[in-house]
Design a protein around this motif. Structure first.
Motif, PDB file in Angstrom:
ATOM      1  N   ALA A   1      -5.312  -3.529  -7.249  1.00  0.00           N
ATOM      2  CA  ALA A   1      -4.665  -2.528  -6.399  1.00  0.00           C
ATOM      3  C   ALA A   1      -4.748  -1.140  -7.040  1.00  0.00           C
ATOM      4  CB  ALA A   1      -3.207  -2.910  -6.143  1.00  0.00           C
TER       5      ALA A   1
ATOM      6  N   THR B   1       0.832  -1.202   0.000  1.00  0.00           N
ATOM      7  CA  THR B   1       0.000   0.000   0.000  1.00  0.00           C
ATOM      8  C   THR B   1       0.865   1.250   0.000  1.00  0.00           C
ATOM      9  OG1 THR B   1      -1.667  -1.210   1.248  1.00  0.00           O
ATOM     10  CG2 THR B   1      -1.887   1.170   1.190  1.00  0.00           C
TER      11      THR B   1
ATOM     12  N   PHE C   1       1.972  -3.105 -10.461  1.00  0.00           N
ATOM     13  CA  PHE C   1       0.908  -3.276  -9.473  1.00  0.00           C
ATOM     14  C   PHE C   1      -0.285  -3.946 -10.146  1.00  0.00           C
ATOM     15  CE2 PHE C   1       3.323   0.457  -8.016  1.00  0.00           C
ATOM     16  CZ  PHE C   1       3.712  -0.001  -6.759  1.00  0.00           C
TER      17      PHE C   1
END
Length: 165
Positions: A39, A5, A35
């Protein structure tokens, strides 16, 4: 917060640091950085909620930029489509842009101003003869800026009437 994150947010914020981006551009960038699509989608949703990504605001900014560069409406709309903007959203943003600017959009007037720039660069005055070569240069310039054929021929016709050939 997980390491992933932090990494994706850091990458996204770096990408936004130089200029505004569309949701499409951000999603594409994050996926190219490795990614996952999931996400990237989650991050773009979060950034939209925070106001970091706003395609309608982006359109209005891009109208200012594109029209400031002398581009025609057709070309600006094409470039927005290339950046992943839905044409309906672009139309709505264009109406908002006009309301913000408090003006009507005069495509022909803008094209004529671009043509006059070419004439100034060619160092021509109204007393000078206007050659077909200069007219062709003006036509190519207006076409490259994204003006429609109707507008281009209208401007060239007006210039033919103003100048001696």
């Amino acid at each position: 917060m997980t390491q992933l994150t932090l990494e994706i947010k850091d990458a996204a914020l770096r990408y936004l640091s130089s200029r505004s981006r569309t949701v499409f551009e951000m999603t594409k960038y994050l996926q190219e950085k490795g990614f996952s699509a999931e996400a990237a989608a989650l991050l773009t949703e979060e950034f939209q909620a925070l106001g970091y990504l706003d395609d309608q605001r982006y359109c209005r900014e891009y109208f200012r930029y594109g029209f400031g560069k002398g581009k025609g409406k057709k070309r600006v709309f094409y470039e927005l489509r290339e950046k992943g903007i839905d044409p309906n959203l672009a139309e709505i943003a264009f109406e908002d842009y006009l309301a913000e600017e408090g003006t009507d959009y005069d495509e022909r007037g803008r094209a004529l101003a671009e043509a006059e720039k070419v004439l100034r660069m060619a160092d021509l005055t109204r007393e000078d003869a206007l050659s077909e070569k200069v007219l062709a240069r003006i036509g190519r310039k207006l076409q490259s800026k994204g003006y429609s054929g109707d507008i281009i021929y209208s401007v060239l016709g007006e210039l033919r009437g103003r100048y001696t050939l």
